[in-house]
Design a protein around this motif. Structure first.
Motif, PDB file in Angstrom:
ATOM      1  N   ILE A 172      36.556 -85.666 -41.200  1.00 37.60           N
ATOM      2  CA  ILE A 172      35.956 -86.251 -42.682  1.00 37.60           C
ATOM      3  C   ILE A 172      35.027 -87.313 -42.914  1.00 37.60           C
ATOM      4  O   ILE A 172      35.021 -87.823 -42.172  1.00 37.60           O
ATOM      5  CB  ILE A 172      36.979 -86.872 -44.059  1.00 37.60           C
ATOM      6  CG1 ILE A 172      37.319 -87.779 -43.346  1.00 37.60           C
ATOM      7  CG2 ILE A 172      37.906 -85.479 -44.447  1.00 37.60           C
ATOM      8  CD1 ILE A 172      38.675 -88.317 -44.925  1.00 37.60           C
ATOM      9  N   TRP A 173      33.923 -86.900 -43.711  1.00 44.89           N
ATOM     10  CA  TRP A 173      32.817 -88.113 -43.201  1.00 44.89           C
ATOM     11  C   TRP A 173      33.241 -89.329 -44.540  1.00 44.89           C
ATOM     12  O   TRP A 173      32.883 -88.798 -45.621  1.00 44.89           O
ATOM     13  CB  TRP A 173      30.895 -87.620 -42.910  1.00 44.89           C
ATOM     14  CG  TRP A 173      30.440 -88.148 -42.660  1.00 44.89           C
ATOM     15  CD1 TRP A 173      30.358 -88.819 -41.925  1.00 44.89           C
ATOM     16  CD2 TRP A 173      29.246 -87.893 -42.905  1.00 44.89           C
ATOM     17  NE1 TRP A 173      29.015 -89.148 -41.348  1.00 44.89           N
ATOM     18  CE2 TRP A 173      28.042 -88.566 -42.511  1.00 44.89           C
ATOM     19  CE3 TRP A 173      28.818 -86.710 -44.329  1.00 44.89           C
ATOM     20  CZ2 TRP A 173      26.470 -88.636 -42.886  1.00 44.89           C
ATOM     21  CZ3 TRP A 173      26.752 -86.738 -44.582  1.00 44.89           C
ATOM     22  CH2 TRP A 173      26.261 -87.950 -43.971  1.00 44.89           C
ATOM     23  N   VAL A 223      39.912 -84.337 -28.996  1.00 43.41           N
ATOM     24  CA  VAL A 223      40.084 -85.390 -30.571  1.00 43.41           C
ATOM     25  C   VAL A 223      39.070 -85.923 -29.908  1.00 43.41           C
ATOM     26  O   VAL A 223      39.583 -86.842 -29.515  1.00 43.41           O
ATOM     27  CB  VAL A 223      41.168 -85.555 -31.112  1.00 43.41           C
ATOM     28  CG1 VAL A 223      40.929 -86.503 -32.199  1.00 43.41           C
ATOM     29  CG2 VAL A 223      42.640 -84.278 -31.681  1.00 43.41           C
ATOM     30  N   GLU A 224      37.843 -85.946 -30.152  1.00 45.51           N
ATOM     31  CA  GLU A 224      36.901 -86.897 -29.333  1.00 45.51           C
ATOM     32  C   GLU A 224      36.415 -88.059 -30.168  1.00 45.51           C
ATOM     33  O   GLU A 224      35.211 -88.868 -29.701  1.00 45.51           O
ATOM     34  CB  GLU A 224      35.946 -86.233 -28.406  1.00 45.51           C
ATOM     35  CG  GLU A 224      36.617 -85.412 -26.868  1.00 45.51           C
ATOM     36  CD  GLU A 224      37.570 -85.832 -26.467  1.00 45.51           C
ATOM     37  OE1 GLU A 224      37.140 -86.913 -25.918  1.00 45.51           O
ATOM     38  OE2 GLU A 224      38.399 -85.866 -26.073  1.00 45.51           O
ATOM     39  N   VAL A 230      33.944 -92.712 -34.982  1.00 45.29           N
ATOM     40  CA  VAL A 230      32.741 -92.878 -34.154  1.00 45.29           C
ATOM     41  C   VAL A 230      31.690 -92.236 -35.418  1.00 45.29           C
ATOM     42  O   VAL A 230      31.830 -91.563 -36.542  1.00 45.29           O
ATOM     43  CB  VAL A 230      32.706 -91.399 -33.454  1.00 45.29           C
ATOM     44  CG1 VAL A 230      31.361 -91.804 -33.026  1.00 45.29           C
ATOM     45  CG2 VAL A 230      33.655 -91.771 -32.202  1.00 45.29           C
ATOM     46  N   ALA A 231      30.869 -93.049 -35.135  1.00 40.89           N
ATOM     47  CA  ALA A 231      29.520 -93.225 -36.427  1.00 40.89           C
ATOM     48  C   ALA A 231      28.424 -92.787 -35.882  1.00 40.89           C
ATOM     49  O   ALA A 231      27.657 -92.647 -34.387  1.00 40.89           O
ATOM     50  CB  ALA A 231      29.161 -94.904 -36.411  1.00 40.89           C
ATOM     51  N   TRP A 262      33.318 -90.860 -39.168  1.00 41.31           N
ATOM     52  CA  TRP A 262      33.447 -89.580 -39.226  1.00 41.31           C
ATOM     53  C   TRP A 262      35.041 -89.813 -38.898  1.00 41.31           C
ATOM     54  O   TRP A 262      35.907 -90.833 -37.950  1.00 41.31           O
ATOM     55  CB  TRP A 262      33.192 -88.533 -38.507  1.00 41.31           C
ATOM     56  CG  TRP A 262      31.893 -88.095 -38.316  1.00 41.31           C
ATOM     57  CD1 TRP A 262      30.501 -88.839 -38.132  1.00 41.31           C
ATOM     58  CD2 TRP A 262      31.736 -87.449 -39.000  1.00 41.31           C
ATOM     59  NE1 TRP A 262      29.806 -88.420 -38.956  1.00 41.31           N
ATOM     60  CE2 TRP A 262      30.075 -87.111 -39.467  1.00 41.31           C
ATOM     61  CE3 TRP A 262      31.534 -86.167 -39.584  1.00 41.31           C
ATOM     62  CZ2 TRP A 262      29.388 -86.445 -40.558  1.00 41.31           C
ATOM     63  CZ3 TRP A 262      31.240 -85.066 -40.463  1.00 41.31           C
ATOM     64  CH2 TRP A 262      29.857 -85.628 -40.945  1.00 41.31           C
ATOM     65  N   TRP A 263      36.339 -88.926 -39.152  1.00 42.41           N
ATOM     66  CA  TRP A 263      37.501 -89.571 -39.288  1.00 42.41           C
ATOM     67  C   TRP A 263      38.069 -87.652 -39.441  1.00 42.41           C
ATOM     68  O   TRP A 263      38.723 -87.301 -40.224  1.00 42.41           O
ATOM     69  CB  TRP A 263      38.152 -90.154 -40.325  1.00 42.41           C
ATOM     70  CG  TRP A 263      37.728 -91.506 -40.806  1.00 42.41           C
ATOM     71  CD1 TRP A 263      37.346 -92.646 -39.395  1.00 42.41           C
ATOM     72  CD2 TRP A 263      36.939 -92.505 -41.465  1.00 42.41           C
ATOM     73  NE1 TRP A 263      36.744 -93.987 -39.737  1.00 42.41           N
ATOM     74  CE2 TRP A 263      35.906 -93.692 -41.253  1.00 42.41           C
ATOM     75  CE3 TRP A 263      36.713 -91.791 -42.612  1.00 42.41           C
ATOM     76  CZ2 TRP A 263      35.910 -94.726 -42.114  1.00 42.41           C
ATOM     77  CZ3 TRP A 263      35.621 -92.305 -44.213  1.00 42.41           C
ATOM     78  CH2 TRP A 263      36.121 -94.083 -43.782  1.00 42.41           C
ATOM     79  N   VAL A 264      39.332 -88.086 -38.404  1.00 40.61           N
ATOM     80  CA  VAL A 264      40.505 -86.839 -38.491  1.00 40.61           C
ATOM     81  C   VAL A 264      41.065 -86.858 -39.781  1.00 40.61           C
ATOM     82  O   VAL A 264      41.344 -88.695 -40.482  1.00 40.61           O
ATOM     83  CB  VAL A 264      40.898 -87.065 -37.253  1.00 40.61           C
ATOM     84  CG1 VAL A 264      40.638 -86.383 -35.854  1.00 40.61           C
ATOM     85  CG2 VAL A 264      41.774 -87.813 -37.229  1.00 40.61           C
ATOM     86  N   ILE A 265      41.801 -85.908 -40.629  1.00 43.15           N
ATOM     87  CA  ILE A 265      42.135 -86.424 -41.739  1.00 43.15           C
ATOM     88  C   ILE A 265      44.115 -86.317 -41.168  1.00 43.15           C
ATOM     89  O   ILE A 265      44.554 -85.211 -40.859  1.00 43.15           O
ATOM     90  CB  ILE A 265      41.263 -85.735 -42.425  1.00 43.15           C
ATOM     91  CG1 ILE A 265      42.482 -85.931 -44.475  1.00 43.15           C
ATOM     92  CG2 ILE A 265      41.398 -84.734 -43.041  1.00 43.15           C
ATOM     93  CD1 ILE A 265      41.096 -86.009 -45.554  1.00 43.15           C
TER      94      ILE A 265
END
Length: 174
Positions: free
Chosen positions: A82-83, A151-152, A156-157, A163-166
């Motif tokens: 998600i952003w 999952v890299e 990270v912006a 951006w994030w994993v959920i």
């Protein structure tokens, strides 16, 4: 100095921050994935399930372990993100952003697998008329340069935001 180099390399591997707004990009699937780096086997292995014959199959979203705990994954063992620039289900990632971060699209209702909460799974319409999968009210994306099981780009912006994993509860992973 080494920490700065690591951060610089992570930033480069997750795209540029040009924030450019080009024409709508169909970008409906991640770019050709590279091989998994660690071979840890922590990525999901389930495939999309079938739905009723009269409706097209929806994109399956599942869960699997990662370095950030249990997180959501899409088809092809691609982690989804998600952003922070999207506080609602309205997609804002288009043009260059959608090339680097292709939206998770579906032809039918998305399918919840693993620990995915079906009540948090939904859809939203993109400007080109395609249907994007959402979770807990946020549009989902892949990162185009990650391979299956990687999952890299968590926290990270790029393109003007993080951006994030959920997680299965619909929140960004720690």
């Amino acid at each position: 100095m080494a920490g700065v180099l690591v951060l610089a390399l992570v930033g480069v591997s997750c795209g540029s921050d040009d924030g450019g707004e080009a024409a709508d990009s169909p970008a409906d699937s991640p770019a050709s994935p590279t091989a998994t780096k660690d071979g840890s086997g922590t990525a999901p292995t389930s495939e999309a399930t079938t739905s009723e014959a009269s409706e097209p199959d929806g994109t399956a979203i599942t869960t699997a372990a990662s370095d950030y705990g249990e997180v959501l994954w899409g088809p092809g063992r691609q982690v989804v993100y998600i952003w922070e620039q999207e506080p609602s289900s309205t997609p804002e990632c288009y043009g260059d952003c959608a090339v680097a971060w292709p939206p998770v699209l579906t032809e039918g209702e998305p399918v919840a697998e693993g620990q995915v909460d079906a009540g948090l799974l939904g859809t939203t319409e993109r400007r080109d008329g395609s249907t994007q999968v959402t979770y807990n009210g946020h549009p989902l994306y892949y990162y185009a340069h990650e391979g299956p099981g990687e999952v890299e780009c968590h926290n990270v912006a790029t393109h003007g935001g993080l951006w994030w994993v959920i997680t299965p509860d619909g929140e960004r992973a720690a």
